[in-house]
Design a protein around this motif. Structure first.
Motif, PDB file in Angstrom:
ATOM      1  N   ASP A 161      20.407   0.763  13.199  1.00 10.05           N
ATOM      2  CA  ASP A 161      19.938   0.834  11.807  1.00 10.05           C
ATOM      3  C   ASP A 161      19.119  -0.404  11.455  1.00 10.05           C
ATOM      4  OD1 ASP A 161      21.081   3.283  11.305  1.00 10.05           O
ATOM      5  OD2 ASP A 161      22.883   2.471  10.359  1.00 10.05           O
ATOM      6  N   ASP A 220      25.285  -1.318  12.038  1.00  9.78           N
ATOM      7  CA  ASP A 220      24.810  -0.647  13.248  1.00  9.78           C
ATOM      8  C   ASP A 220      23.507  -1.308  13.702  1.00  9.78           C
ATOM      9  OD1 ASP A 220      23.720   1.041  15.154  1.00  9.78           O
ATOM     10  OD2 ASP A 220      24.325   2.886  14.133  1.00  9.78           O
ATOM     11  N   ARG A 259      31.139  11.354   3.123  1.00  9.72           N
ATOM     12  CA  ARG A 259      29.805  11.483   2.555  1.00  9.72           C
ATOM     13  C   ARG A 259      29.833  12.483   1.403  1.00  9.72           C
ATOM     14  NH1 ARG A 259      24.984  14.454   4.278  1.00  9.72           N
ATOM     15  NH2 ARG A 259      23.110  13.236   3.840  1.00  9.72           N
ATOM     16  N   ARG A 270      18.242   4.493   4.596  1.00  8.85           N
ATOM     17  CA  ARG A 270      19.079   4.809   5.755  1.00  8.85           C
ATOM     18  C   ARG A 270      20.530   4.396   5.515  1.00  8.85           C
ATOM     19  NH1 ARG A 270      16.353   3.915   9.874  1.00  8.85           N
ATOM     20  NH2 ARG A 270      14.440   3.335   8.770  1.00  8.85           N
ATOM     21  N   PHE A 271      20.755   3.387   4.681  1.00 13.20           N
ATOM     22  CA  PHE A 271      22.131   3.006   4.333  1.00 13.20           C
ATOM     23  C   PHE A 271      22.711   3.984   3.314  1.00 13.20           C
ATOM     24  CE2 PHE A 271      20.718  -1.666   5.072  1.00 13.20           C
ATOM     25  CZ  PHE A 271      20.747  -1.471   6.447  1.00 13.20           C
ATOM     26  N   GLU A 309      22.033   7.068   2.929  1.00 16.26           N
ATOM     27  CA  GLU A 309      22.295   8.388   3.522  1.00 16.26           C
ATOM     28  C   GLU A 309      23.609   8.446   4.285  1.00 16.26           C
ATOM     29  OE1 GLU A 309      18.634   8.982   5.655  1.00 16.26           O
ATOM     30  OE2 GLU A 309      17.798  10.217   4.028  1.00 16.26           O
ATOM     31  N   LYS A 310      24.199   7.309   4.567  1.00 15.75           N
ATOM     32  CA  LYS A 310      25.503   7.298   5.238  1.00 15.75           C
ATOM     33  C   LYS A 310      26.609   7.774   4.297  1.00 15.75           C
ATOM     34  CE  LYS A 310      23.784   5.167   8.917  1.00 15.75           C
ATOM     35  NZ  LYS A 310      23.685   5.794  10.255  1.00 15.75           N
ATOM     36  N   THR A 311      26.404   7.583   2.991  1.00 14.33           N
ATOM     37  CA  THR A 311      27.470   7.882   2.038  1.00 14.33           C
ATOM     38  C   THR A 311      27.119   8.968   1.031  1.00 14.33           C
ATOM     39  OG1 THR A 311      26.662   6.082   0.625  1.00 14.33           O
ATOM     40  CG2 THR A 311      28.430   5.550   2.183  1.00 14.33           C
ATOM     41  N   THR A 337      24.998  -1.179   7.292  1.00 13.45           N
ATOM     42  CA  THR A 337      26.052  -0.478   8.034  1.00 13.45           C
ATOM     43  C   THR A 337      26.629  -1.312   9.159  1.00 13.45           C
ATOM     44  OG1 THR A 337      24.450   0.480   9.575  1.00 13.45           O
ATOM     45  CG2 THR A 337      24.932   1.727   7.550  1.00 13.45           C
TER      46      THR A 337
END
Length: 385
Positions: free
Chosen positions: A216, A213, A326, A344-345, A347-349, A211
């Motif tokens: 993250d 971030d 999402r 975790r990546f 879950e962003k989309t 991401t």
């Protein structure tokens, strides 16, 4: 009936002249020599490829595997100007869950052959009748018996839209889906296009992107950092095929279409790079006959170009890389030994409701570890229905 919407029975019947031509080309191949001391890090060693080519020419029986493919009901229907080939295998359980199975590259419908029986007739394979599925297994536009294509512009989103039409045309208003590799790009696109139709999406060989971030990145576990390093190694050292197919698919296609040795090496390399590293050779991970049936389909259908062209479309499709909302469709991700997905990546989309990590099997999970993929898929769909 309008030819643009009818569903026509299909049967594979490769002309004997084409089989004879393949054998002749294999036996008169002009070979490059191995470099002294070179191994798989420079590509497919000639010592291995010569053995595989000899088996393809002298021992592999295409007719036997053609008969196996033809034992499953197959059809063709025209969608958006292209003929789409698919297997449609209905369970004897009338209220079975419709399931769309989407292969990747360099795969084909062959990827799912070992799952057809357990998915459609679970009782006969030690399962529960409640886990029965009606299967729809399409060949992507431009791949296998859905090719070659007659139009450019077949992006993942356009393919997803074609599969939505296919399921509607077959009378399935609600269905689940499973796919890996390119299928793991197409199915999320399908979920965003038709969320009301989707029970759930199950992915393997899923690719997630960092991401950017800092939080993250700082929160990555050690296992996730290893996976990210594998992804970087792929980008740095194992993505040459993708760069060529994504930028100059026409140029590479001449060799792949004219030489079965080139086509054999081009695909076999991926089965070495992406299968479970516990397997020393590609056909230690995947049955040799399954591997050659898959490659034979690319050869006999002449789809090296049109399948490679899907990478060109992906590379040049700005919408594919633009930020997306999402997805609301419940999504499961199965992570096998060579997969690079990070939760975790993802879950962003996507709405991730199940995440399973395995210590055996690789990128071609349906061929390498069908038992693991089957159990995970069954458990996921069972949780939603």
């Amino acid at each position: 009936m309008d030819i643009t919407t009818d569903i026509r029975p299909f049967r594979i019947d490769i002309p004997q002249a084409d089989i004879d031509d393949l054998h002749a080309r294999l036996t008169r191949a002009r070979w490059a020599d191995d470099l002294p001391g070179a191994g798989w890090e420079r590509g497919v060693p000639a010592s291995y490829l010569k053995q595989l080519a000899d088996y393809w020419a002298t021992s592999y029986d295409w007719r036997k595997h053609e008969t196996e493919l033809n034992s499953h009901p197959q059809f063709v229907t025209t969608i958006d100007g292209e003929d789409i080939h698919f297997l449609h295998v209905r369970s004897r359980v009338e209220n079975a869950t419709p399931l769309l199975l989407v292969h990747g590259w360099p795969g084909s419908v062959v990827e799912f052959l070992d799952l057809i029986g357990p998915l459609t007739d679970p009782v006969a394979h030690g399962g529960d009748e409640a886990d029965a599925f009606h299967l729809v297994i399409p060949s992507h536009p431009g791949h296998g018996f859905s090719g070659p294509i007659s139009h450019t512009g077949w992006t993942d989103a356009r393919t997803a839209a074609a599969f939505a039409v296919l399921m509607e045309r077959l009378g399935y208003d609600r269905y689940a889906a499973q796919g890996g590799d390119v299928g793991a790009f197409i199915l999320p696109a399908l979920g965003r296009l038709a969320p009301d139709k989707m029970i759930g999406i199950h992915l393997n060989a899923h690719v997630t992107f960092p991401t950017g971030d800092p939080a993250d990145m700082a929160a990555l576990t050690e296992a996730e950092r290893v996976r990210l390093a594998v992804f970087k190694d792929f980008q740095d050292d194992k993505s040459g095929y993708m760069q060529v197919q994504g930028t100059r698919p026409l140029t590479v296609s001449y060799g792949l279409t004219d030489s079965p040795i080139a086509q054999l090496a081009w695909i076999t390399e991926k089965f070495k790079d992406w299968t479970d590293p516990a397997a020393e050779l590609p056909d230690d991970a995947v049955d040799r006959n399954r591997l050659l049936t898959n490659i034979s389909i690319y050869w006999f259908t002449g789809t090296a170009l049109s399948s490679a062209n899907s990478y060109y479309e992906r590379f040049h499709d700005a919408a594919a890389w633009a930020p997306k909302e999402r997805s609301t469709v419940p999504t499961a991700v199965a992570v096998f030994t060579t997969d690079v997905a990070i939760r975790r990546f993802a879950e962003k989309t996507d709405t991730i409701v199940r995440w399973t990590e395995f210590d055996r099997g690789g990128h071609f999970a349906a061929m390498e570890a069908p038992d693991l993929l089957l159990a995970d898929l069954r458990a996921f769909i069972r949780s939603l229905t």
